[in-house]
Design a protein around this motif. Sequence first.
Motif, mmCIF file in Angstrom:
data_model
loop_
_atom_site.group_PDB
_atom_site.id
_atom_site.type_symbol
_atom_site.label_atom_id
_atom_site.label_comp_id
_atom_site.label_asym_id
_atom_site.label_seq_id
_atom_site.Cartn_x
_atom_site.Cartn_y
_atom_site.Cartn_z
ATOM 1 N N LYS A 155 20.461 13.561 -23.866
ATOM 2 C CA LYS A 155 21.791 13.642 -23.246
ATOM 3 C C LYS A 155 21.695 14.287 -21.870
ATOM 4 O O LYS A 155 21.181 15.401 -21.702
ATOM 5 C CB LYS A 155 22.752 14.443 -24.127
ATOM 6 N N GLY A 156 22.175 13.556 -20.849
ATOM 7 C CA GLY A 156 22.123 14.058 -19.481
ATOM 8 C C GLY A 156 20.738 14.104 -18.874
ATOM 9 O O GLY A 156 20.551 14.678 -17.802
ATOM 10 N N GLU A 157 19.754 13.466 -19.545
ATOM 11 C CA GLU A 157 18.360 13.558 -19.098
ATOM 12 C C GLU A 157 17.798 12.227 -18.609
ATOM 13 O O GLU A 157 16.607 12.110 -18.350
ATOM 14 C CB GLU A 157 17.486 14.086 -20.248
ATOM 15 N N GLN A 159 18.177 8.897 -15.871
ATOM 16 C CA GLN A 159 18.785 8.336 -14.669
ATOM 17 C C GLN A 159 18.502 6.844 -14.606
ATOM 18 O O GLN A 159 17.423 6.385 -14.959
ATOM 19 C CB GLN A 159 18.243 8.995 -13.395
ATOM 20 N N ASN A 195 24.116 9.817 -21.940
ATOM 21 C CA ASN A 195 22.761 10.309 -21.658
ATOM 22 C C ASN A 195 22.376 10.146 -20.193
ATOM 23 O O ASN A 195 21.323 10.633 -19.766
ATOM 24 C CB ASN A 195 21.739 9.598 -22.550
ATOM 25 N N SER A 197 22.620 11.037 -16.411
ATOM 26 C CA SER A 197 23.094 12.147 -15.575
ATOM 27 C C SER A 197 23.752 11.628 -14.301
ATOM 28 O O SER A 197 24.722 12.205 -13.814
ATOM 29 C CB SER A 197 21.935 13.072 -15.214
ATOM 30 N N THR A 198 23.206 10.538 -13.750
ATOM 31 C CA THR A 198 23.784 9.952 -12.535
ATOM 32 C C THR A 198 23.334 8.507 -12.407
ATOM 33 O O THR A 198 22.256 8.144 -12.869
ATOM 34 C CB THR A 198 23.370 10.759 -11.280
ATOM 35 N N THR A 215 15.032 14.963 -13.372
ATOM 36 C CA THR A 215 15.485 14.297 -14.590
ATOM 37 C C THR A 215 14.261 14.067 -15.466
ATOM 38 O O THR A 215 13.126 14.070 -14.963
ATOM 39 C CB THR A 215 16.216 12.974 -14.286
ATOM 40 N N ARG A 337 33.522 10.206 -20.342
ATOM 41 C CA ARG A 337 32.359 10.740 -21.073
ATOM 42 C C ARG A 337 32.814 11.418 -22.364
ATOM 43 O O ARG A 337 33.872 11.992 -22.414
ATOM 44 C CB ARG A 337 31.621 11.759 -20.205
#
Length: 337
Positions: A155-157, A159, A195, A197-198, A215, A337
Amino acid sequence: MRHIFIGSALALAVSGAWAQGQVNVICSVQAEWCNLMSTVYTKTTGTKVNMTAKGSGEALAQLNAEKANPKTDIWFGGTGDPHLQAAEQGLTLEYKSPQLAQLHPWAQKQAADSKYRTVGVYLGPLGFGYNTELLAKRKLKAPQSWADLLKPEFKGEVQMANPASSGTAYTMIATLVQLMGEEKAFEYLKALHPNISTYTRSGTAPVKAAARGETTVSVSFVHDVTTEAVNGFPVGSVTPSEGTGAEVGSMSIVKNGPNTEAAKKFYEWALTPGGQQFGLAAKQFQLPSNTQVPKDPRMTDPSKIKLINYDYAKYGASAERRRLIARWEKEVQNAAR
């Protein structure tokens, strides 16, 4: 090493036989690759190369904007789908190279699919990059499949690029649609969204972020990961076990460009074994389209990965690209989100 490649290209060129003048090139590969081609071609032929670097989505937008009065002569590199769209929209010139028979079948098919308005210059499979130090620090296993990217520990890891501006990301969406079916592919993309981040503008930005520890995982063409590893960064790559697509990086001559004859000469040179060695000289590891180019062992062997039968003609069509990107923007990018 660079002088070896430059010397090779100079030796293969027609010495002094080509007219001087200029050629205006949009280049959608890595900057050093663009610069090497420009420098050597000018030294070899006396032709001035006006080189502009743009991602493939931006390049297509520029050709559309210039349609009434083209200022570009040739578009080199970048994912093949936008080149097919340019062909479909009548932005590029029909031209059959006498060197076609020397190219890999996938490069020849790209030419045939476009009615000879583009041609394949390299192949690059899609996969994942990952930072080995971050994985070890967090006691995580490197993802091996599309399914692995959905795991909560990522999650959030992760790109990936934005498909509206990046051919890499559009290749991902088209790959998933062909692999899973469209409804399941969009369910997957929605599940992946938390998951991410950007969504970067450029297709190479995610792997550069992974290489620099910004990332953990990137969705990238695997040759871009190899470049970062060769430059000393702690990254590895994998192609997903369920199957994956590949880009056919392409080259097109712009219709009604200001220097069409000069463009044809550059195009022919860029298809020769000498003209195709600059990717490797710039630490880029796509598979060149000319079968006579020596294969570097660091290049991914397409026969050793699970490549889907990617329908370049269908997913390179403008209407299909617009439709899939619009659906992604509506259902994924703008989702809460």
